[in-house]
Design an enzyme around this catalytic site. Structure first.
Site, mmCIF file in Angstrom:
data_model
loop_
_atom_site.group_PDB
_atom_site.id
_atom_site.type_symbol
_atom_site.label_atom_id
_atom_site.label_comp_id
_atom_site.label_asym_id
_atom_site.label_seq_id
_atom_site.Cartn_x
_atom_site.Cartn_y
_atom_site.Cartn_z
ATOM 1 N N GLU A 1 -3.113 -2.721 15.759
ATOM 2 C CA GLU A 1 -2.995 -4.182 15.722
ATOM 3 C C GLU A 1 -2.756 -4.737 17.115
ATOM 4 O OE1 GLU A 1 0.273 -7.490 14.573
ATOM 5 O OE2 GLU A 1 -0.004 -5.942 13.035
ATOM 6 N N CYS B 1 -6.243 -9.195 8.695
ATOM 7 C CA CYS B 1 -5.197 -9.974 8.043
ATOM 8 C C CYS B 1 -5.157 -11.382 8.658
ATOM 9 C CB CYS B 1 -3.847 -9.288 8.235
ATOM 10 S SG CYS B 1 -2.444 -10.289 7.692
ATOM 11 N N CYS C 1 1.123 -5.868 0.971
ATOM 12 C CA CYS C 1 1.284 -7.274 1.335
ATOM 13 C C CYS C 1 -0.058 -7.964 1.106
ATOM 14 C CB CYS C 1 1.722 -7.418 2.795
ATOM 15 S SG CYS C 1 0.470 -6.868 3.980
ATOM 16 N N SER D 1 1.279 -0.879 3.245
ATOM 17 C CA SER D 1 -0.006 -0.230 2.974
ATOM 18 C C SER D 1 0.074 0.757 1.812
ATOM 19 C CB SER D 1 -0.493 0.494 4.237
ATOM 20 O OG SER D 1 0.495 1.382 4.716
ATOM 21 N N SER E 1 3.119 1.886 10.696
ATOM 22 C CA SER E 1 4.203 1.395 11.550
ATOM 23 C C SER E 1 5.279 0.687 10.734
ATOM 24 C CB SER E 1 3.639 0.442 12.600
ATOM 25 O OG SER E 1 4.669 -0.201 13.305
ATOM 26 N N ASN E 2 4.865 -0.155 9.781
ATOM 27 C CA ASN E 2 5.878 -0.910 9.030
ATOM 28 C C ASN E 2 6.673 -0.001 8.106
ATOM 29 O OD1 ASN E 2 4.902 -1.390 6.017
ATOM 30 N ND2 ASN E 2 3.087 -1.484 7.315
#
Length: 671
Positions: free
Chosen positions: A125, A95, A12, A266, A223-224
């Protein structure tokens, strides 16, 4: 067998930015350290280590004076303070979407609100977000929110601010919001799920729903990526999660008609390509049969499709395109471009491959009408969405003034700019922007409603911040700047010296005594100023305008001496006398006893401010730079002169009378 790669797979914007910043730091040759893995991907971290970027887990492990790369997940306020104490130069790769949450929770804390963070407690995060506010509550979903509210019924009336981990799923967030809205009475909600995350998850779900198997690529700590795997597995049982192509066993998937591939935020592009190439090398992509090619050649096109063809001819009114189907395609010149001044021959040539949009299909005549303009508009929407996601600056032309703002055209897409975001002063006419090229940020995109909102002010603020940083980095006492007067107050003028406003006190505007800055400058004036003093912590700058090279006292002493007469301007009346300007920057005092040749109650009985009068310089105190003036001395001199003249006149009259009398007498005697 078909391989299909999700369009939004991989890095991203925030992750790509963090990796690029780390690589740039490595190339600079400075000693730099990652504070925790800059992203959750072991392969990328090993690459950065090979480039000379070390890894530290805590601020205490960072060598003093080293450059520290803050990872994309961000760090809390205590970590930044610890690094500053160690004299470290911070390269903040947080970010921008995460940094926005830091500002939101810090503001909430300042307002006395309780912060609720919806996310995974152990995720870096979330821990970083928690580090920007006092005593936040971290909840992993609607169920925990319900439990927290039940444990303290009074919590429902607390002032609450709710934010989300950027990589959380939309379903978890929506359920939490629904629960909070029903029970909490003083609630502020900020939907901080990253748009890129939502888009990636939606694409992955759509792919999993139509494919026989799914490959999810990403680090085990990501995590994503875990969320992607969970979402895909729910729709496609044959879903595998891998980090590298070496973990893939293609034979396990060989019986599937279609295989989808997606990747976490990532995951770098070279790993995705590695997996895709391995699947392709296993001959998963079956060659087209003659029957399939025949079917393709007689395929019926549909309105709204994107098709690619080859330009076969150019006529004055249309361009002919071979689409490789039974249809004869053509593009009307009016559908080629919006620019009427451009020649068709300059845009396309015979033999060029061109991508177009299907406007109309006439199967009976075998003709399809195409549009390049409409496809460009579709692509423009994609660019607009990407600009919103990546917070990039775009350019456009202001085409009209609308109710409450202006409209900017960006590659055929209408972008509304609210009046508050135009960057104009409140009393300025928005028509000033018409037909001007402007730079803006996209703040809202709703493709379904064809609504786009932007901000010119955001770009100007960012540019002003960059200029301000440059000013603060190079400012020093005595340095001169060309500035613009921004506003006036009773005590001075504020001047923009390039992103930073400094104040010129009224006493520094002119050597002359003035009542208001407007006597010297106006808003919008370009002025030359110099720095008198500055305070970086309080962000205050004191400026001067009057020429320090011109000493008013030297001008005065070179022109006047004690006993001289001067024409002065009364600048201030006091109970004990009046101050008068002799030369700009030098005032003298006319004591009340020296204003008139008779007793007066107050200076205002005789003088008024702004009045020009003649005075005599009766005393000069060179040590203390003080001057005494007198009107009375001149009046008395005038009276003495008048008296002396009168006495001389009387003598002359007497002499004349005697002479006349003698003559009369003589005449009389003669008679």
């Amino acid at each position: 067998m078909k391989l299909e790669l999700a369009r939004s797979a991989g890095f991203c914007y925030g992750v790509r930015r963090a990796v690029e910043m780390a690589e740039q730091a490595a190339r600079s040759g400075c000693r730099c350290v990652m504070l925790g893995p800059v992203i959750h991907n072991g392969s990328v971290i090993e690459r950065l280590k090979a480039q000379g970027v070390a890894l530290a887990e805590t601020p205490e492990q960072v060598p003093e004076g080293a450059a520290v790369i803050i990872r994309s997940h961000g760090e809390g306020r205590p970590v930044h303070q610890a690094l500053a104490a160690r004299g470290c130069r911070v390269i903040d790769a947080t970010c921008p979407n995460v940094a926005r949450i830091h500002h939101l929770v810090a503001r909430a804390e300042a307002e006395g609100r309780q912060v609720l963070i919806i996310g995974m407690r152990a995720h870096p995060e979330v821990q970083a977000i928690a580090g920007w506010c006092g005593h936040p509550v971290v909840l992993e979903g609607a169920q925990e929110l319900e439990q927290w509210l039940q444990e303290g019924p009074e919590r429902k009336s607390l002032p609450l601010t709710m934010v989300s981990q950027t990589t959380s799923t939309q379903m978890i967030w929506d359920l939490s919001v629904e629960k909070a809205k029903k029970q909490c009475t003083n609630l502020k909600i900020f939907d901080t799920i990253c748009n890129a995350t939502y888009k990636r998850q939606s694409e992955a779900q759509a792919l999993a729903a139509r494919c026989g198997a799914m490959i999810v690529i990403g680090g085990r700590d990501s995590s994503n990526t875990k969320r992607l795997w969970e979402l895909c597995a729910a729709l496609c049982p044959d879903t595998v999660w891998i980090e590298r192509a070496a973990e893939l066993e293609p034979s396990n998937l060989c019986r599937k008609a279609s295989i989808g591939i997606t990747a976490g935020a990532s995951t770098p592009g070279w790993i995705i390509k590695e997996v895709y190439d391995k699947m392709s090398d296993e001959n998963f992509e079956i060659e087209e049969s003659f029957a399939e090619m025949l079917e393709k050649s007689i395929k019926t096109l549909n309105t709204g499709e994107k098709v690619t063809g080859v330009v076969t001819g150019i006529a004055p009114t249309e361009i002919y395109v071979d689409l490789g189907t039974k249809h004869a395609g053509y593009i009307p010149v009016s559908e080629l471009t919006d620019d009427p001044t451009v020649k068709v021959e300059d845009l396309v040539k015979v033999g060029d491959e061109i991508e177009t949009y299907v406007m109309r299909v006439n199967d009976q005549e075998g003709v399809v009408t195409l549009s390049k303009k409409r496809l460009d508009t579709v692509k423009s929407w994609d660019d607009i969405e990407q600009a919103r996601e990546e917070h990039t600056t775009v350019e456009g032309v202001v085409t009209e003034e609308n109710k409450g703002g202006v409209v900017v055209n960006i590659k055929g897409v209408r972008v509304f700019i609210p009046a508050s975001q135009t960057g104009l002063p409140r009393d300025a006419a928005m028509s000033e922007l018409l037909k001007k090229k402007v730079r803006l940020r996209i703040t809202e995109v709703n493709r379904a409603r064809r609504r786009v909102v932007g901000s010119i002010r955001a770009v100007e603020a960012e540019e002003r911040a960059a200029k301000a940083a440059e000013v603060w980095n190079n400012i020093e006492e005595g340095k001169r700047y060309s500035g613009t007067v921004k506003s006036l107050t009773s005590y001075g003028a504020f001047v923009d010296i390039g992103g930073v406003d400094g104040m010129v006190h009224i006493s520094e505007l002119s050597w002359s005594r003035i009542k208001h800055p407007s006597e010297v400058v106006s808003v919008g004036d370009s002025v030359e100023v110099y720095v008198i003093s500055f305070d970086p912590e309080k962000k205050k700058i004191s400026l001067g305008m009057k020429d320090r090279g011109q000493d008013p006292w030297s001008v005065f002493t070179g022109k006047y001496n004690i006993g001289d007469t001067a024409n002065v301007r009364v600048v201030k009346l006091m109970t004990f006398g009046a101050f008068a300007e002799i030369v700009p920057g030098v005032d003298g005092l006319i004591h009340i006893s020296q204003i008139a040749d008779h007793r007066i109650d107050k200076p205002g009985d005789v003088l008024s401010e702004g009045q020009m009068v003649d005075v005599k310089i009766t005393d000069i105190d060179y040590d203390h730079k003080k001057v005494s003036l007198s009107i009375r001395a001149l009046l008395e001199n005038a009276q003495r002169t008048q008296s002396a003249g009168a006495a001389e006149g009387e003598d002359a009259v007497v002499a004349s009378s005697d002479s006349e009398g003698t003559e009369v007498a003589a005449d009389f005697n003669e008679e």
